[in-house]
Scaffold this active site. Structure first.
Site, PDB file in Angstrom:
ATOM      1  N   ASN A 150       9.025  -4.486  38.104  1.00 49.23           N
ATOM      2  CA  ASN A 150       9.980  -5.377  37.410  1.00 49.23           C
ATOM      3  C   ASN A 150      11.443  -4.953  37.563  1.00 49.23           C
ATOM      4  O   ASN A 150      12.334  -5.793  37.683  1.00 49.23           O
ATOM      5  CB  ASN A 150       9.588  -5.537  35.942  1.00 49.23           C
ATOM      6  N   GLU A 248       4.790   5.499  30.429  1.00 50.75           N
ATOM      7  CA  GLU A 248       5.635   4.434  29.858  1.00 50.75           C
ATOM      8  C   GLU A 248       4.915   3.128  30.118  1.00 50.75           C
ATOM      9  O   GLU A 248       4.813   2.690  31.269  1.00 50.75           O
ATOM     10  CB  GLU A 248       7.008   4.420  30.544  1.00 50.75           C
ATOM     11  N   CYS A 282      10.253  -4.760  30.232  1.00 49.69           N
ATOM     12  CA  CYS A 282       9.349  -4.252  29.199  1.00 49.69           C
ATOM     13  C   CYS A 282      10.014  -4.276  27.821  1.00 49.69           C
ATOM     14  O   CYS A 282       9.343  -4.199  26.806  1.00 49.69           O
ATOM     15  CB  CYS A 282       8.902  -2.839  29.547  1.00 49.69           C
ATOM     16  N   GLU A 461      11.120   9.562  28.223  1.00 47.30           N
ATOM     17  CA  GLU A 461      12.006   9.820  29.348  1.00 47.30           C
ATOM     18  C   GLU A 461      13.429   9.871  28.797  1.00 47.30           C
ATOM     19  O   GLU A 461      13.658   9.711  27.614  1.00 47.30           O
ATOM     20  CB  GLU A 461      11.858   8.694  30.383  1.00 47.30           C
TER      21      GLU A 461
HETATM   22  P1  NDP Z   1       0.778  -1.765  36.996  1.00 42.70           P
HETATM   23  O1  NDP Z   1       0.204  -0.899  35.952  1.00 42.70           O
HETATM   24  O2  NDP Z   1      -0.078  -2.783  37.620  1.00 42.70           O
HETATM   25  O3  NDP Z   1       1.372  -0.900  38.185  1.00 42.70           O
HETATM   26  C1  NDP Z   1       2.342   0.098  38.010  1.00 42.70           C
HETATM   27  C2  NDP Z   1       2.302   1.054  39.194  1.00 42.70           C
HETATM   28  O4  NDP Z   1       1.057   1.745  39.188  1.00 42.70           O
HETATM   29  C3  NDP Z   1       2.373   0.356  40.544  1.00 42.70           C
HETATM   30  O5  NDP Z   1       3.039   1.174  41.462  1.00 42.70           O
HETATM   31  C4  NDP Z   1       0.907   0.208  40.889  1.00 42.70           C
HETATM   32  O6  NDP Z   1       0.682   0.018  42.261  1.00 42.70           O
HETATM   33  C5  NDP Z   1       0.369   1.528  40.398  1.00 42.70           C
HETATM   34  N1  NDP Z   1      -1.054   1.527  40.124  1.00 42.70           N
HETATM   35  C6  NDP Z   1      -1.876   0.478  39.851  1.00 42.70           C
HETATM   36  N2  NDP Z   1      -3.141   0.905  39.645  1.00 42.70           N
HETATM   37  C7  NDP Z   1      -3.130   2.252  39.806  1.00 42.70           C
HETATM   38  C8  NDP Z   1      -4.115   3.264  39.716  1.00 42.70           C
HETATM   39  N3  NDP Z   1      -5.386   2.985  39.428  1.00 42.70           N
HETATM   40  N4  NDP Z   1      -3.751   4.545  39.945  1.00 42.70           N
HETATM   41  C9  NDP Z   1      -2.478   4.858  40.222  1.00 42.70           C
HETATM   42  N5  NDP Z   1      -1.482   3.943  40.316  1.00 42.70           N
HETATM   43  C10 NDP Z   1      -1.805   2.655  40.099  1.00 42.70           C
HETATM   44  O7  NDP Z   1       2.070  -2.424  36.329  1.00 42.70           O
HETATM   45  P2  NDP Z   1       3.002  -3.548  36.935  1.00 42.70           P
HETATM   46  O8  NDP Z   1       3.546  -3.067  38.240  1.00 42.70           O
HETATM   47  O9  NDP Z   1       2.271  -4.842  36.882  1.00 42.70           O
HETATM   48  O10 NDP Z   1       4.221  -3.547  35.914  1.00 42.70           O
HETATM   49  C11 NDP Z   1       4.240  -4.293  34.742  1.00 42.70           C
HETATM   50  C12 NDP Z   1       3.887  -3.431  33.550  1.00 42.70           C
HETATM   51  O11 NDP Z   1       4.775  -2.332  33.468  1.00 42.70           O
HETATM   52  C13 NDP Z   1       4.038  -4.174  32.240  1.00 42.70           C
HETATM   53  O12 NDP Z   1       2.932  -3.871  31.419  1.00 42.70           O
HETATM   54  C14 NDP Z   1       5.299  -3.585  31.633  1.00 42.70           C
HETATM   55  O13 NDP Z   1       5.367  -3.642  30.240  1.00 42.70           O
HETATM   56  C15 NDP Z   1       5.243  -2.181  32.121  1.00 42.70           C
HETATM   57  N6  NDP Z   1       6.547  -1.554  32.074  1.00 42.70           N
HETATM   58  C16 NDP Z   1       6.783  -0.588  31.136  1.00 42.70           C
HETATM   59  C17 NDP Z   1       8.040  -0.011  31.014  1.00 42.70           C
HETATM   60  C18 NDP Z   1       8.305   1.061  30.009  1.00 42.70           C
HETATM   61  O14 NDP Z   1       9.332   1.712  30.124  1.00 42.70           O
HETATM   62  N7  NDP Z   1       7.455   1.304  29.043  1.00 42.70           N
HETATM   63  C19 NDP Z   1       9.145  -0.423  31.886  1.00 42.70           C
HETATM   64  C20 NDP Z   1       8.778  -1.439  32.844  1.00 42.70           C
HETATM   65  C21 NDP Z   1       7.521  -1.984  32.931  1.00 42.70           C
HETATM   66  P3  NDP Z   1       0.503  -1.505  42.793  1.00 42.70           P
HETATM   67  O15 NDP Z   1       1.784  -2.184  42.585  1.00 42.70           O
HETATM   68  O16 NDP Z   1       0.162  -1.334  44.188  1.00 42.70           O
HETATM   69  O17 NDP Z   1      -0.611  -2.103  41.989  1.00 42.70           O
END
Ligand code: NDP
Length: 480
Positions: A150, A248, A282, A461
């Site tokens: 995002n 996070e 988020c 963080e």
């Molecule tokens: P995901 O959890 O789908 O993916 C996040 C990252 O993890 C990506 O690089 C993804 O790769 C990777 N990933 C996915 N599955 C695995 C696994 N089994 N093992 C290791 N790595 C993995 O999240 P999104 O990318 O869809 O992001 C949206 C989410 O992030 C929302 O829930 C949002 O709230 C949260 N978010 C939280 C923030 C915070 O500060 N708390 C800030 C911003 C977003 P790939 O893309 O290839 O699937």
């Protein structure tokens, strides 16, 4: 078609498998580049490079690390336009947002941690003049950073910068959905003279590339930002290996509006806090609670403004709402409109797929939605949607609104609008969230702790919190 490369041991390299994954431009719904489909062999190479680089990097004086990290920050700023354009095409976000938020903040992440590490300190405890304890803060070794789509470069650098500043070597994976600015960062790191192997960027999907990093026996810590379910999957694997974890995760943030607020300022900010980046931040406030005396006034003014918000080509200067990041996410968001209606909600505006013209006709766009009439505990009000959908709900008392605000499993951020400062402090102390904004939203001071409670994450963080996460405290006790 452009092929993105991994950045391993200071060089741009193809994945061992020679396989690639399609990378989409969401504004047009077309594949426009290819990213490495890396596997455990690429991660193993990255680990070897990082492991070899660690002794020299971890012993570099803070001033020398400062110079290199500042150079990276400067190069991000010098290349702002190219990076903002790349982020916009890769993610679908409005160019203005990428230019004013994403890329400048990525540069700040590096400049902030370049300086922070020169100011980092640890404790000492003297025991009645007979003994002296002092605590060393030593880097962990090779660490992994995994980030979401995002705010791609912004959140990627938010992890990498403190990890490097603290003296670790890093293996990082951006989201496969938005890999482009991480790829451009690799080139910047080479130009800045970052020693080879200190940072390695391995592209690929989560379950394969990401999990290879999580399961690697010698990667000592994982800093992850993403969905709550993915965070749980990572924790399940990493916890028995006793890895340090910073998680996070998702959010379902309340935006609490009292009748005595500065209405105009609240309305302007609430439009942003609801729909910036198409609601895919988020920290967006997706549950809006409005005190009864101004509920109808708010509803009319808000819906009137939201109805006029147009989606558009993300590269246009005036566009405020761009495309949804992927087809899969687009379908997920739209499914919540059906769910909200099934749960008894009324869609006051938006919530429809928008078909654009010409080269944008296959892009993923939807009109921003405002929904009312839903119980606070229904699925629409409890689950993270992460798109341009907000619900509005009236409330009568502080107790009632706190109960509704705190009813979700998440606890990332919250916003409170009131002129009554005593009430604002009271709400801030009772609200279950890691971040509370009073009469403002998304104001970030990089020194402050950032993160959530409950299902929104573990750890913090930001500021010295990140430097503490990326170092191991070792107490030394000396007889005097
Ligand atoms: P995901 O959890 O789908 O993916 C996040 C990252 O993890 C990506 O690089 C993804 O790769 C990777 N990933 C996915 N599955 C695995 C696994 N089994 N093992 C290791 N790595 C993995 O999240 P999104 O990318 O869809 O992001 C949206 C989410 O992030 C929302 O829930 C949002 O709230 C949260 N978010 C939280 C923030 C915070 O500060 N708390 C800030 C911003 C977003 P790939 O893309 O290839 O699937």
């Amino acid at each position: 078609m452009q092929k993105i490369a991994n950045y391993i041991n200071g060089e741009m390299v193809a994945p061992v498998s020679q396989s690639y994954i399609d990378n989409y431009n969401p504004a047009q719904g077309v594949v426009y580049s290819l990213i490495p489909d890396s596997d455990e062999r690429d991660v193993a190479m990255a680990y070897e490079a990082a492991h070899l680089a660690f002794p020299a990097w971890s012993q570099k004086p803070a001033q020398e690390k400062f110079k290199i990290l500042m150079k990276i920050a400067d190069l991000i700023s010098e290349n702002l336009e190219e990076l903002a354009r790349a982020e916009c095409i890769d993610n679908g976000k409005p160019i203005k947002l990428a230019r004013t938020v994403d890329i400048p903040r990525a540069a700040s992440n590096f400049s902030f941690y370049a300086q922070a590490v020169t100011q980092f300190w640890s404790e000492s405890h003297a025991m009645e003049h007979h003994y002296l304890n002092y605590t060393l803060r030593q880097p962990l070794g090779v660490v992994a950073c995994i980030s979401p789509w995002n705010l791609p470069l912004y959140l990627f650098t938010w992890k990498i910068a403190p990890a490097l500043a603290a003296g670790n070597c890093v293996i990082a994976k951006p989201s496969e959905v938005t890999p482009m600015t991480a790829y451009l960062l690799s080139k910047i790191c080479i130009q800045a003279g970052l020693p080879k192997g200190v940072l390695n960027i391995v592209h690929g999907n989560g379950p394969k590339t990401g999990m290879s990093m999580v399961t690697h026996p010698h990667i000592h810590a994982i800093s992850f930002t993403g969905g709550t379910k993915t965070g749980a999957d990572i924790a399940r694997v990493a916890a028995p290996m006793f890895k340090k974890l910073s998680l996070e995760l998702g959010g379902k943030n309340p935006n609490i509006i009292f009748a005595d607020c500065d209405f105009d300022e609240m309305l302007r900010t609430t439009l942003r806090s609801s729909f910036s980046n198409q609601g895919q931040i988020c920290l967006c406030g997706s549950r809006i609670f409005v005190e009864k005396p101004i509920y109808e006034k708010f509803k009319q003014a808000f819906v009137s403004k939201v109805s006029k918000m147009q989606v558009g080509n993300p590269l246009h200067e005036d566009t405020k709402l761009g495309a949804i990041v992927s087809e899969q996410h687009f379908k997920k968001i739209l499914s919540y409109i059906d769910l909200a209606q099934a749960e008894g909600g009324t869609v006051l505006c938006g919530g429809k797929a928008v078909t654009m013209e010409g080269e944008f006709k296959n892009g993923w766009y939807m009109s921003p939605a405002v929904i009312e009439g839903l119980p606070f505990d229904c699925r629409t009000n409890q689950e993270e949607i992460f798109g341009p959908i907000v619900t509005i709900t009236p409330f009568e008392t502080e107790e009632e609104v706190l109960m509704m605000a705190n009813s979700v499993s998440y606890g990332l951020s919250s916003t409170v609008w009131t002129q009554d400062i005593t009430r604002a402090h009271r709400i801030a102390s009772y609200i279950q969230a890691g971040i509370v904004w009073i009469n403002c939203w998304l104001v970030r001071d990089l020194r402050t702790p950032f993160g959530g409670i409950k299902s929104s994450g573990v750890g913090r963080e930001g500021g010295f919190e990140a430097l503490r996460f990326f170092t191991e405290p070792k107490n030394v006790c000396l007889k005097i």
